[in-house]
Scaffold this active site. Structure first.
Site, short mmCIF file in Angstrom:
data_model
loop_
_atom_site.label_atom_id
_atom_site.label_comp_id
_atom_site.label_asym_id
_atom_site.label_seq_id
_atom_site.Cartn_x
_atom_site.Cartn_y
_atom_site.Cartn_z
N ASP A 200 44.39 11.48 28.58
CA ASP A 200 43.58 10.32 28.59
C ASP A 200 41.84 10.59 28.36
OD1 ASP A 200 45.59 8.39 28.80
OD2 ASP A 200 45.81 9.09 30.91
N TYR B 173 47.39 1.32 33.67
CA TYR B 173 46.69 2.20 34.91
C TYR B 173 45.22 1.76 35.12
CZ TYR B 173 50.44 4.60 37.21
OH TYR B 173 51.39 5.05 38.13
CU LIG Z 1 51.94 6.79 38.31
#
Ligand SMILES: [Cu+2]
Length: 677
Positions: free
Chosen positions: A340, A425
């Protein structure tokens, strides 16, 4: 992952000012006015003030100046997109020599995509000239906003895709949304040399929870981001999206118990001082903070005032990469091997911090100036917060049987926090400073699990055992595939100066005379060359062989870890090749300003790891020299129903703890403050 920046509207600062002010009286009004002046300067510091420190982030004026210099000299045209436009740091030697009041040289570093090619630019902002503009061959720049949207739209226009969706009951594509993912790399000939996205899609109509869309299984597209050709629409077994069971959905969130508020307060004002742009003073700590599109937040020039002497501990600390591989071999899932930081950037993914949720209401919030894809500056409102908190625990205590009372002080710590929202997330990234001289790096994973659809509602369903081979059933019709998270921190520690060495303390079982049979003894080894440290079963310290504390011991900082899972993927797995840093808890390198990213400068679709394995390949000596310690915080995520509908924040941490650095507990000189009733 499929990601958008979330830029929330800025809230009026008076709300926080009020919280900082004493509660009543003339003093309160004077305080509020003074704080207003301080706070206005603080929140908007980077926009209205010239740089005050060599490591200050680029101001909006400097970002504009870099872009216009590149345009004026013909290096870029109007099609140029910026994957980064950030501070090019002065040399470490120059920064360490620099004193307030001296000139501050300023330069910018940019990664530019133009005409399908990637360029790196260095611009001298002080003398207004381009130092370099070089094409980068064989690399893919990070994902850019516009291509993300155009690739998605290209897939949604593709007749094969439309037919596949119709076959699954989606006559109207308004019921569907798709989120391009970075493609990773798997040596597939048809995609070789192309800049591609892999694009899964979701049903937006039959949600189990308002936050979470349900995955449409068995169809995903592969799109060339440059040509917008849909290279493939890959079909597999479909799963019918059933209506949610009665008791799931929005009503799930209704609280059924009343709760009195619990708050953090500094009734007599904060102990945090912020000078200039983001130079922070708290207790004995002094450090500098800046925002960065790739690293998120960079903490620099970390010193602890010992008596009257500033003692360096870290030149710089920041996240260098994040590897999140999913453990499901399904073609639409197995390719999810995210890097990321290099594929997007934590600053690019930063979301504003919400007072009372992300940070206490009393926190100091800083807006950050970051570069957009167009190479213009934008403000991330409340991108960073700083706050003190009592831990509710004693810093130390003892019950004195002689005095018949408890003596001790409460523990208070300073938190520097930012959040990156990476698709589903959210990662809270904290640097926590304690009066004892410790720094804890914490990552809190929250948001929600990436979910895969199944026909099973419980584990009694006939397909449930097979369906949950690679993930857990976390709700009816919903599987969350297992995955790992590896976050690598680049820790340029300078313990009492730049010349350091790395010590490994081995515990050796040793025979002992009666009455004991055995004890352990300590054997300390000094590492000789750049290396990966595979196991953290033993203590690792960054030490200074040239200085001594009052007891004539070499000062060191101990790496005290709690979350040290390392990757167990095979070395010939392409994702592991690209994220080789995840196989070791720590790596040690000679300081090199060009070595900054654990998976290399360009992890997007990379074919190998040009980061840490490359950095240590020449085995440079690491005795008594300027060193960087790279720490991989790792955790395997075995998903569970308690992750649904939202993931309760899972914290993971590593602490840098003084060892032989001070002459005694450093918190002995810390006044935790008292509140007058
Ligand atoms: Cu996770």
């Amino acid at each position: 992952m499929g990601v958008r920046k979330v830029v929330q509207p800025s809230k009026p600062p008076h709300k926080y000012l009020y919280a900082l002010a004493p509660r009543s009286g003339t003093l309160g009004i004077v305080f509020a006015v003074l704080t207003l002046l301080l706070f206005a300067r603080f929140t908007h510091a980077q926009d209205i003030h010239a740089p005050q420190h060599p490591l200050d982030a680029l101001t909006s004026e400097e970002i504009a100046s870099a872009k216009s210099l590149l345009a004026a000299q013909g290096a870029i045209d109007f099609t140029a997109e910026f994957a980064n436009l950030t501070l090019e740091e002065p040399s470490k030697t120059d920064v360490l020599k620099w004193q307030p009041g001296q000139p501050i040289p300023r330069a910018a570093f940019a990664v530019i995509r133009q005409s399908g090619e990637t360029f790196e630019a260095n611009v001298d902002l002080t003398n207004k000239r381009i130092l370099s503009f070089e094409k980068q061959v064989g690399v893919e720049a990070p994902v850019l906003d516009k291509e993300w949207r155009t690739a998605r739209d290209a897939l949604m226009r593709d007749l094969r895709f439309i037919k596949a969706m119709q076959d699954r009951g989606y006559a109207n594509l308004k019921d569907v949304f798709c989120t391009p993912n970075p493609a990773g790399y798997f040596a597939e000939a048809p995609y070789e040399g192309r800049r591609i996205f892999r694009i899964p899609c979701f049903d937006r109509t039959k949600k189990l929870h308002p936050l979470i869309a349900r995955a449409i299984e068995g169809v995903h597209g592969i799109v060339d981001a440059e040509t917008l050709d849909v290279l493939d629409v890959i079909l597999g077994p479909s799963v019918k999206i059933e209506n949610p069971p009665q008791h799931y959905g929005p009503s799930l969130a209704n609280p059924d118990t009343a709760q009195n508020p619990v708050i953090i307060d500094t009734p007599q004002g904060p102990n945090i001082r912020v000078r200039n742009n983001l130079e922070v003073e708290w207790g004995h700590w002094r450090f500098h903070v800046r925002g960065d599109r790739r690293a998120g937040v960079i903490i620099s020039s970390v010193n602890f005032i010992d008596g009257k002497t500033p003692r360096p501990i870290a030149y710089q600390m920041h996240v260098s990469e994040m590897f999140v591989p999913y453990m499901d071999p399904d073609p639409a899932w197995g390719s999810r091997t995210f890097l990321d930081v290099g594929e997007f950037g934590l600053g690019y993914l930063m979301s504003s911090l919400e007072p009372g949720i992300d940070c206490p209401e009393i926190a100091l919030f800083a807006d950050l100036t970051l570069p957009s894809d167009s190479g213009d500056a934008y403000t991330m409102p409340r991108g960073l917060c700083l706050f003190e908190r009592p831990t509710g625990e004693p810093a130390w205590r003892h019950y004195s049987s002689g005095q018949k009372k408890v003596i001790g002080i409460p523990q208070i710590e300073l938190v520097v926090r930012s959040v990156a929202t990476v698709g589903n997330y959210d990662y809270l990234i904290d640097y926590v400073f304690t009066p004892q001289g410790a720094i804890t790096l914490r990552v809190g994973a929250t948001g929600y699990d990436a979910v895969k659809s199944t026909s099973a509602t419980t584990m009694d369903d006939p397909t449930a055992q097979q369906d949950t081979r690679y993930g857990s059933l976390i709700a009816p019709y919903t599987i969350a595939p297992f995955h790992d998270h590896y976050i690598n921190f680049r820790l340029d520690l300078d313990v009492d100066g730049t010349s350091n060495e790395v010590l490994q303390d081995h515990f050796e079982p040793t025979a002992a005379s009666a009455p004991r049979k055995s004890i352990w003894t300590l054997k300390t080894e000094t590492l000789a060359t750049e290396t990966a440290i595979q196991s953290h079963a033993e203590a690792v310290r960054m030490s200074n062989p040239n200085t001594r504390n009052g007891l004539r011991q070499n000062p060191s900082y101990l790496i005290s870890s709690h979350h040290q899972a390392t990757s167990i993927l095979s070395n010939d797995d392409w994702s592991q090749k690209r994220a080789a840093f995840s196989a070791a808890t720590m790596w040690v390198t000679q300081f090199n300003p060009k070595e900054r990213w654990a998976s290399g400068n360009y992890p997007n679709q990379s074919h190998q790891n040009l980061g840490l394995p490359d950095y240590i390949a020449n085995q440079e000596p690491i005795t008594n020299s300027d060193l960087v310690l790279w720490y991989t915080m790792g955790f395997r995520h075995i998903t569970r129903p308690e992750d649904f509908p939202v993931l309760p924040t899972l914290w993971h941490e590593v602490t840098l703890r003084p060892a032989f650095f001070f002459d005694m507990d450093a918190s002995m000189t810390f006044n935790p403050g008292t509140v007058e009733n």
